[in-house]
Design a protein around this motif. Sequence first.
Motif, PDB file in Angstrom:
ATOM      1  N   ASN A   1       0.828  -1.211   0.000  1.00 52.15           N
ATOM      2  CA  ASN A   1       0.000   0.000   0.000  1.00 52.15           C
ATOM      3  C   ASN A   1       0.862   1.261   0.000  1.00 52.15           C
ATOM      4  O   ASN A   1       0.502   2.276  -0.604  1.00 52.15           O
TER       5      ASN A   1
ATOM      6  N   SER B   1       0.688   9.396  -5.361  1.00 52.10           N
ATOM      7  CA  SER B   1       0.797  10.770  -4.857  1.00 52.10           C
ATOM      8  C   SER B   1       2.052  11.470  -5.361  1.00 52.10           C
ATOM      9  O   SER B   1       2.266  12.637  -5.058  1.00 52.10           O
TER      10      SER B   1
ATOM     11  N   ASP C   1       0.477   4.062  -2.759  1.00 61.04           N
ATOM     12  CA  ASP C   1       0.157   5.445  -2.374  1.00 61.04           C
ATOM     13  C   ASP C   1       1.267   6.411  -2.756  1.00 61.04           C
ATOM     14  O   ASP C   1       1.008   7.550  -3.165  1.00 61.04           O
TER      15      ASP C   1
END
Length: 233
Positions: free
Chosen positions: A193, A201, A197
């Motif tokens: 994760n 981002s 992420d």
Amino acid sequence: MKHIKLIVLTIALWGLASTSLAQTDVLYLKNGSKIKGSVVEMDPTNGVKIQTSDGSLFVYSLSDVDHVSKEDPDQAAFDKVSTYGLINRKGSDFYWRDNGKNLTKREYETILDGELLSTFNGAQKQFKTGNTFLGLGLGCLAIAVISLNSASSAATKEDLDSNIAMAQIFAYGADLGICLGCIFRGIGKGRLNWVKDTYNSGRSYSSTINFAPSLMMTAQRDMGVGASMVLTF
């Protein structure tokens, strides 16, 4: 000299036409244009005929053609990676959010830099190792339950003691297997994760790692019962 150049270009075009059909012809014109498709005809008189993927047929004089080359379809897909955008996680793999397709090995190597790719590879192994431990732990748990069931119907004290001992041994195995499975799977999941992420981002470093430190108190959130500890850094 001009005729020699046309002859050389014609030979080159024929050579390209005889190569793998899996590749795409790319026609480069002297005016800077580039046409992708399949060359269907070429000669000094009729020029070059190229058919594009939508079925359109274009004809160019050899004098207007600078050169022609082949494009590897894998490279074409490789070049389109950036157009797919964001990714999501399913298990230990990632897929493109907008089309649902799993990333290929080449796409992983394209969109993830060295640090993210290294983290992904390690996290994927941890997640799969966790699944293996969970499978072994659940197998031991099943044997422990069967042994207890056999103990309840034992005809002699010797059979009773034997089945109870067997149940205890496999209960310990289940405890260890499921506990390790939850830990490895949870840490792998958290790192996966983090990679997802961070990529989505554009390199914002934050992460959540979930793991379950004890089996009989926790069958891990993935199994619907128990407790878990969350570390955020």
